[in-house]
Design an enzyme around this catalytic site. Structure first.
Site, PDB file in Angstrom:
ATOM      1  CD  GLU A 122      -1.062  -0.444   3.595  1.00 52.89           C
ATOM      2  OE1 GLU A 122      -1.882  -0.953   3.591  1.00 52.89           O
ATOM      3  OE2 GLU A 122      -0.729  -0.066   4.905  1.00 52.89           O
ATOM      4  CE  LYS A 124       7.565   5.057   5.206  1.00 54.26           C
ATOM      5  NZ  LYS A 124       7.502   6.349   5.555  1.00 54.26           N
ATOM      6  CG  ASP A 126       6.020  12.431   3.181  1.00 54.93           C
ATOM      7  OD1 ASP A 126       6.282  12.174   4.304  1.00 54.93           O
ATOM      8  OD2 ASP A 126       6.850  13.327   2.417  1.00 54.93           O
ATOM      9  CE1 TYR A 233       0.107   3.605   9.903  1.00 52.39           C
ATOM     10  CE2 TYR A 233      -0.337   5.172   8.036  1.00 52.39           C
ATOM     11  CZ  TYR A 233       0.079   4.981   9.156  1.00 52.39           C
ATOM     12  OH  TYR A 233       1.006   5.812   9.841  1.00 52.39           O
ATOM     13  CE  LYS A 321      11.080   5.930   3.554  1.00 52.73           C
ATOM     14  NZ  LYS A 321      12.640   6.706   4.111  1.00 52.73           N
ATOM     15  CB  CYS A 415      40.433  19.247  16.444  1.00 49.83           C
ATOM     16  SG  CYS A 415      38.862  19.886  17.293  1.00 49.83           S
ATOM     17  CB  CYS A 418      40.413  21.752  21.055  1.00 51.09           C
ATOM     18  SG  CYS A 418      40.800  19.982  20.362  1.00 51.09           S
ATOM     19  CB  CYS A 433      39.164  15.995  17.732  1.00 48.36           C
ATOM     20  SG  CYS A 433      40.081  16.949  19.175  1.00 48.36           S
ATOM     21  CB  CYS A 439      37.796  18.631  21.992  1.00 53.08           C
ATOM     22  SG  CYS A 439      37.071  19.201  20.439  1.00 53.08           S
TER      23      CYS A 439
HETATM   24  S1  IVH Z   1       2.423   0.682   9.091  1.00 52.50           S
HETATM   25  C1  IVH Z   1       4.282  -1.129  12.609  1.00 52.50           C
HETATM   26  N1  IVH Z   1       1.329   1.880   6.830  1.00 52.50           N
HETATM   27  O1  IVH Z   1       5.706   5.582   8.029  1.00 52.50           O
HETATM   28  C2  IVH Z   1       4.054  -0.533  11.446  1.00 52.50           C
HETATM   29  N2  IVH Z   1       3.133   3.119   8.281  1.00 52.50           N
HETATM   30  O2  IVH Z   1       8.392   5.335   8.291  1.00 52.50           O
HETATM   31  C3  IVH Z   1       3.249   0.579  11.313  1.00 52.50           C
HETATM   32  N3  IVH Z   1       3.478   5.422   7.198  1.00 52.50           N
HETATM   33  O3  IVH Z   1       5.553   5.833  11.265  1.00 52.50           O
HETATM   34  C4  IVH Z   1       3.225   1.497  10.250  1.00 52.50           C
HETATM   35  N4  IVH Z   1       1.951   5.091   5.247  1.00 52.50           N
HETATM   36  O4  IVH Z   1       4.003   7.023   9.901  1.00 52.50           O
HETATM   37  C5  IVH Z   1       2.098   1.879   7.833  1.00 52.50           C
HETATM   38  N5  IVH Z   1       0.493   2.479   4.872  1.00 52.50           N
HETATM   39  C6  IVH Z   1       1.391   2.635   5.853  1.00 52.50           C
HETATM   40  C7  IVH Z   1       2.053   4.132   6.055  1.00 52.50           C
HETATM   41  C8  IVH Z   1       2.942   4.096   7.207  1.00 52.50           C
HETATM   42  C9  IVH Z   1       2.861   5.848   6.143  1.00 52.50           C
HETATM   43  C10 IVH Z   1       4.331   5.965   8.162  1.00 52.50           C
HETATM   44  C11 IVH Z   1       4.081   5.588   9.646  1.00 52.50           C
HETATM   45  C12 IVH Z   1       5.358   5.221  10.262  1.00 52.50           C
HETATM   46  C13 IVH Z   1       6.265   5.452   9.168  1.00 52.50           C
HETATM   47  C14 IVH Z   1       7.611   4.510   9.225  1.00 52.50           C
END
Ligand code: IVH
Length: 691
Positions: A122, A124, A126, A233, A321, A415, A418, A433, A439
């Site tokens: 699914e 991710k 932002d 989610y 990512k 350094c 210092c 250093c 320092c």
């Molecule tokens: S699951 C234990 N699903 O990404 C797993 N997270 O980098 C809990 N996020 O803290 C996260 N979309 O804020 C999950 N479809 C998605 C997401 C998601 C965005 C974020 C979430 C998490 C962060 C980790």
């Protein structure tokens, strides 16, 4: 109780008021515009309170542009803290197909399966993660993630988000925590910025910052007029399971009235997962919300349960990512920063440029080798990239654009802070250093680390204040923090008389310092800032040695690499010879031992208690697994034992409490018998831990 404000003459009060207004407006801007506050909410509140008090004593100081008169920064006690019943975790990362395949193999191996495992994929999102707690179907609390264990209560603000049901629909359990992401749509973000600009207000750098700034408004009326949305989610605490699968959770959440991010897919293998990744990468520009990758989760919740967590991330999920965004700019200068362990890190000062919606003016060059590899020089045009929250990096030099007079960069041999020699030890990439605590940079960085969130976490004593106090020689070593109040009493210019401080704020600071005299052993170890000892390793050390005097004695003995103490140390997971040497090195150096003695006088360091595994019969026990296990894989057994508070060692010694022998157990079993250690069969072990 004396109150300096009462004694202040009007002129003095006016001057103080002016300084306070300036300071508060500055912090408002940091907080609201880029959601990058420089001070804690508590520190901010202290300033607000002082302003309020001043204005109530001298009402003539209230002008229409005083922060006290503005909506949106209404005086507030800040947000209440909320402890998460189930921690909110972050995610590990993969960046390409190979790493995805490694993730899948790791999961399979852990579970001891040879067939493919179903995975959900699914977007991710932002945005900002948020946990919503429902009891009997009614939303009773919403919290930010915070540090994962404790967040902030943003219930009132979240109630203004139309995607968040106030009441769940259908058939729901008594208690249910829904986790998801609060975000702002792209078109709403553009419109909001336009409005902000027209009204002469701060514009936001990107939708994520806009969402963060809007959600963390102290006045929920402001949040209400900001266009925020929510995707659910994942789940936190719940009174009963709502599904057997991750995919099923999505359906359930929709049926309760939540919105689920689309498109999502249920994939059978790496090929299908990659196809999903490719298709969403293509669709990305057309989505009306920003995503920074894809999240993969093991579909079967039974498997998720077995896989559990490592440190702060689940083993059953990972984020894929998108590649970093890039741009070309100029290196104006190269500065050298000195960290708390003396490492010299070169930083490129860049001609500011926008990369992926954020203005970048610094990028790390990592170390001397990296500068040499890139042949990066002052004045060069360079490609910089940033990926998510990662520090921007210099990727390559645009040689065509290089000035013919440019000279290779010469890494300093001393350094910059210092002037001590900077040396590079064999096998290391970094120059260090040699100044140690003479320092200034190392001393200050160490102090900052000491008070940081995962260490002593002292309210009101953030990095900035530490730096000021260090410069003014109020705090030179960690122990000085705890003698500050005593010394302040005899001081001619006490803290309350410093600019930006008052009676109340000084008292608050001393109170929060005193609260921290009682400290968990693992935090204490982490706070020492020993090279390579992060939070997770500090916990393992705390669990193994229990208290400081044990740890100190053991490290002393371990200077002899032939000793049992050394063998025990190396036996701890994550501790190899290099880490062991850094640890032992720390405990044999005179000024560190002095520091420990000084701190011990001030502190009450708690003996380590394994995390709440109430009633587990194996808390604190050392166990060794050997031979082939039938009902679970070795990694799974180990992870389970650790969650129950046991220590898992790699070899058998007198100190071993249990050896769990699978089939074909060999020399370890023999050694256990020789030493008279308790030997359990796999089934006996399972019976023991499920008793
Ligand atoms: S699951 C234990 N699903 O990404 C797993 N997270 O980098 C809990 N996020 O803290 C996260 N979309 O804020 C999950 N479809 C998605 C997401 C998601 C965005 C974020 C979430 C998490 C962060 C980790």
């Amino acid at each position: 109780m004396s109150d300096t404000l009462f004694d202040m003459g009007f002129e003095e009060a006016r001057a103080r008021h002016k300084a306070l207004v300036k300071e508060i407006l500055h912090h408002d801007a940091r907080y609201h515009s880029d959601d990058a506050p420089e001070i804690s909410d508590a520190d901010y509140d202290v300033l607000r309170k002082e302003l309020e008090k001043l204005e109530s004593d001298y009402p003539e100081l209230v002008t229409k542009d005083s922060p006290s008169q503005k909506v949106g920064s209404a005086p507030s006690k800040g947000f209440k803290k909320v402890k998460h019943a189930v921690p909110m975790l972050s995610l590990g990362n993969v960046f390409n197909k190979e790493e995805l395949e490694e993730f899948l193999t790791r999961v399979q191996k852990f579970l001891g399966l040879s067939e493919n495992i179903e995975i959900t994929a699914e977007p991710k999102i932002d945005g900002l993660s948020c946990s919503l707690r429902y009891e009997k179907g009614a939303l009773i609390q919403a919290a930010t993630r915070g540090d994962g264990a404790e967040g902030e209560d943003i219930t009132e603000n979240v109630k203004t988000i139309s995607d968040v049901p106030q009441k769940l629909k259908g058939d729901f359990p008594d208690v249910l925590e829904v986790r998801g992401e609060v975000y702002m749509r792209r078109d709403d973000f553009i419109a909001l910025n336009k409005r902000q600009e027209e009204q002469g207000k701060q514009v936001f750098a990107n939708p994520r910052n806009a969402a963060a700034g809007s959600l963390r408004q102290l006045d929920s009326k402001i949040t209400a007029i900001r266009p925020l949305h929510f995707f659910g989610y994942a789940l936190g605490d719940m009174s009963e399971p709502i599904s057997d699968t991750q995919w099923g959770i999505r359906d359930k959440l929709s049926s309760y009235g939540f919105v689920e991010a689309q498109p999502a897919a249920l994939c059978q293998n790496a090929k299908e997962i990659m196809a999903y990744y490719e298709s969403i990468s293509e669709a990305r520009p057309d989505l009306n919300y920003e995503i920074d990758g894809v999240v993969y989760k093991v579909n079967l919740l039974d498997y998720q349960e077995r896989l559990g967590f490592v440190s702060r991330a689940p083993r059953w999920a990972t984020a894929h990512k998108f590649p970093a965004e890039k741009a070309v700019t100029i290196i104006n200068d190269i500065d050298i920063q000195v960290g708390r362990t003396g490492v010299l890190t070169p930083v490129a000062r860049l001609e500011p440029i926008t990369v992926g919606g954020v203005v970048v003016s610094n990028a790390t060059l990592h170390n001397a080798d990296e500068i040499e590899r890139l042949d990066a020089r002052i004045g060069d045009h360079v490609v910089v990239q940033r990926a998510g929250d990662v520090i921007p990096q210099v990727v390559s030099v645009v040689l065509d654009k290089r000035d013919s007079n440019s000279q290779p960069y010469e890494f300093p041999k001393t350094c910059p802070v210092c002037d001590s020699h900077a040396i590079r030890e064999e096998g290391e990439v970094a120059y260090r250093c040699t100044g140690g605590l003479i320092c200034a940079a190392q001393a200050v960085e160490r102090l900052k680390h000491f008070v940081s969130r995962l260490a002593f976490d002292i309210d009101g004593l953030g990095a900035k204040i530490v730096e000021q106090f260090w410069q003014d020689e109020l705090i030179k070593t960690p122990a000085d923090i705890f003698t500050l109040e005593e010394r302040d009493k005899g001081n001619l210019t006490p803290i309350r008389a410093r600019e930006g401080w008052g009676d109340q704020s000084a008292r608050n600071l001393f109170n929060s310092i005193n609260e921290r005299r009682n400290i968990e052993f693992n935090r204490f170890i982490y706070a020492l800032g020993i090279r390579q000892i992060g939070e997770a390793t500090a916990k393992k050390l705390a669990a193994t040695y229990g208290d400081l005097s044990n740890l100190r004695t053991a490290m002393h003995k371990a200077t002899d690499h032939e000793s049992e103490a050394y063998a025990d140390l190396i036996n701890i997971e994550d501790i190899g010879p290099a880490v062991a040497d850094d640890l032992i090195g720390f405990f044999t150096e005179g000024h560190n031992l002095e520091l420990l003695t000084d701190l011990e006088k001030q502190l009450d360091i708690q003996t380590y208690e394994a995390p709440s595994v109430g009633g587990s019969p194996v808390v604190g026990k050392t166990v060794v697994f050997t031979g082939t296990l039938e009902q679970m894989t070795r990694s799974e057994a180990k992870a389970k034992a650790e969650t129950l508070g046991a220590k898992v060692a790699g070899s058998v010694s007198k100190k071993t409490d249990y050896v769990i022998a699978g089939t074909d157990a060999g020399s370890k079993l023999k050694k256990a018998k020789d030493l008279g250690v308790n030997v359990l069969s796999e089934q006996e072990w399972i019976d023991l831990i499920s008793a």
